[in-house]
Write a protein that holds these residues in place. Structure first.
Motif, short mmCIF file in Angstrom:
data_model
loop_
_atom_site.label_atom_id
_atom_site.label_comp_id
_atom_site.label_asym_id
_atom_site.label_seq_id
_atom_site.Cartn_x
_atom_site.Cartn_y
_atom_site.Cartn_z
N LYS A 1 -56.01 73.60 108.97
CA LYS A 1 -55.65 74.29 107.73
C LYS A 1 -56.14 73.47 106.72
CE LYS A 1 -51.61 76.77 109.49
NZ LYS A 1 -50.11 76.94 109.25
N PRO A 2 -57.29 73.72 105.80
CA PRO A 2 -57.47 72.90 104.78
C PRO A 2 -56.63 73.22 103.40
CG PRO A 2 -59.23 74.45 105.05
CD PRO A 2 -58.13 74.58 106.39
N LYS A 3 -56.46 72.31 102.90
CA LYS A 3 -55.51 72.42 101.56
C LYS A 3 -56.45 73.45 100.58
CE LYS A 3 -52.42 68.81 102.04
NZ LYS A 3 -51.73 67.42 101.49
N ILE A 4 -55.64 74.49 100.11
CA ILE A 4 -56.36 75.47 99.14
C ILE A 4 -55.73 75.01 97.76
CG2 ILE A 4 -56.84 77.64 98.49
CD1 ILE A 4 -56.74 78.59 101.08
N ARG A 5 -56.48 74.54 96.63
CA ARG A 5 -55.93 74.40 95.58
C ARG A 5 -55.80 75.53 94.75
NH1 ARG A 5 -56.71 68.80 94.53
NH2 ARG A 5 -58.28 67.83 96.16
N LEU A 6 -54.67 75.48 94.09
CA LEU A 6 -54.31 77.01 93.28
C LEU A 6 -55.13 76.88 92.05
CD1 LEU A 6 -50.48 77.14 93.34
CD2 LEU A 6 -52.24 78.59 94.50
N ILE A 7 -55.35 75.56 91.59
CA ILE A 7 -56.16 75.49 90.20
C ILE A 7 -57.46 74.54 90.44
CG2 ILE A 7 -56.34 74.74 87.83
CD1 ILE A 7 -53.48 75.54 87.46
N PRO A 8 -58.58 74.89 90.84
CA PRO A 8 -59.64 73.65 91.19
C PRO A 8 -59.92 72.70 90.08
CG PRO A 8 -60.52 75.87 90.98
CD PRO A 8 -59.14 76.00 90.43
N ILE A 9 -60.30 71.60 90.35
CA ILE A 9 -60.48 70.37 89.87
C ILE A 9 -61.33 70.66 88.31
CG2 ILE A 9 -61.22 67.93 89.71
CD1 ILE A 9 -60.46 67.65 92.54
N TRP A 10 -62.30 71.32 88.47
CA TRP A 10 -63.14 71.63 87.38
C TRP A 10 -62.49 72.15 86.35
CZ3 TRP A 10 -64.27 76.54 85.82
CH2 TRP A 10 -64.06 77.39 86.90
N LEU A 11 -61.51 73.26 86.81
CA LEU A 11 -60.86 74.06 85.90
C LEU A 11 -59.86 73.10 85.24
CD1 LEU A 11 -60.44 76.86 84.52
CD2 LEU A 11 -58.79 77.52 86.33
N ARG A 12 -59.18 72.17 85.89
CA ARG A 12 -58.11 71.36 85.28
C ARG A 12 -58.82 70.64 84.47
NH1 ARG A 12 -54.99 69.00 90.76
NH2 ARG A 12 -54.41 70.99 91.56
N LEU A 13 -60.08 70.05 84.61
CA LEU A 13 -60.73 69.10 83.35
C LEU A 13 -60.91 70.01 82.28
CD1 LEU A 13 -63.05 67.11 85.70
CD2 LEU A 13 -61.03 66.18 84.76
N LEU A 14 -61.50 71.21 82.44
CA LEU A 14 -61.68 72.09 81.34
C LEU A 14 -60.61 72.45 80.42
CD1 LEU A 14 -63.98 73.65 80.03
CD2 LEU A 14 -63.19 75.58 81.60
N LEU A 15 -59.48 72.58 80.98
CA LEU A 15 -58.21 72.75 80.41
C LEU A 15 -57.52 71.63 79.69
CD1 LEU A 15 -55.95 75.02 83.39
CD2 LEU A 15 -56.79 75.54 80.87
N VAL A 16 -57.83 70.39 80.12
CA VAL A 16 -57.44 69.22 79.52
C VAL A 16 -58.21 69.12 78.15
CG1 VAL A 16 -57.41 66.68 79.73
CG2 VAL A 16 -56.51 67.91 81.68
N VAL A 17 -59.70 69.29 78.44
CA VAL A 17 -60.33 69.24 77.13
C VAL A 17 -60.03 70.20 76.14
CG1 VAL A 17 -62.84 69.38 76.59
CG2 VAL A 17 -62.42 68.28 78.49
N LEU A 18 -59.85 71.54 76.48
CA LEU A 18 -59.49 72.72 75.71
C LEU A 18 -58.15 72.37 75.06
CD1 LEU A 18 -60.16 75.43 74.95
CD2 LEU A 18 -58.85 76.32 76.65
N LEU A 19 -57.19 71.75 75.73
CA LEU A 19 -56.00 71.56 75.07
C LEU A 19 -56.08 70.37 74.21
CD1 LEU A 19 -53.56 71.66 78.43
CD2 LEU A 19 -53.53 73.34 76.13
#
Length: 95
Positions: free
Chosen positions: A35-53
């Motif tokens: 069972k590969p772990k499925i991320r709820l929020i992908p890393i690229w989206l996390r980085l985008l959210l940090v920049v946006l914030l």
């Protein structure tokens, strides 16, 4: 003689426990591999959210500083004339 039998029984019990633990460990690692772990929020989206914030906090801080702490209007932060005036004040203080 009874002590020898007890020692053998204890040793065999330890081996049984060790093999059970090994089986359990193998079972757990197999389940993790299947069972590969499925991320709820992908890393690229996390980085985008940090920049946006960061950008939102920068704009909000500038508006708060200029409009509330200073005597200007918060909307004036987005005007070029305001920043020209601020840079002129900063450059005069350096001299």
């Amino acid at each position: 003689m009874a002590n020898n039998h007890e020692k053998v029984n204890q040793t065999s019990e330890r081996k049984d426990i060790a093999t059970e633990e090994a089986k359990q460990t193998n079972k757990n690692t197999e389940e993790n591999q299947r069972k590969p772990k499925i991320r709820l929020i992908p890393i690229w989206l996390r980085l985008l959210l940090v920049v946006l914030l960061l950008l939102v906090s920068l704009v909000a801080g500038a508006m708060l500083g200029y409009g509330v702490i200073g005597d200007g209007s918060p909307g004036d932060v987005f005007k070029k004339d305001t920043w020209v005036k601020i840079t002129d004040i900063v450059e005069k203080e350096k001299e």
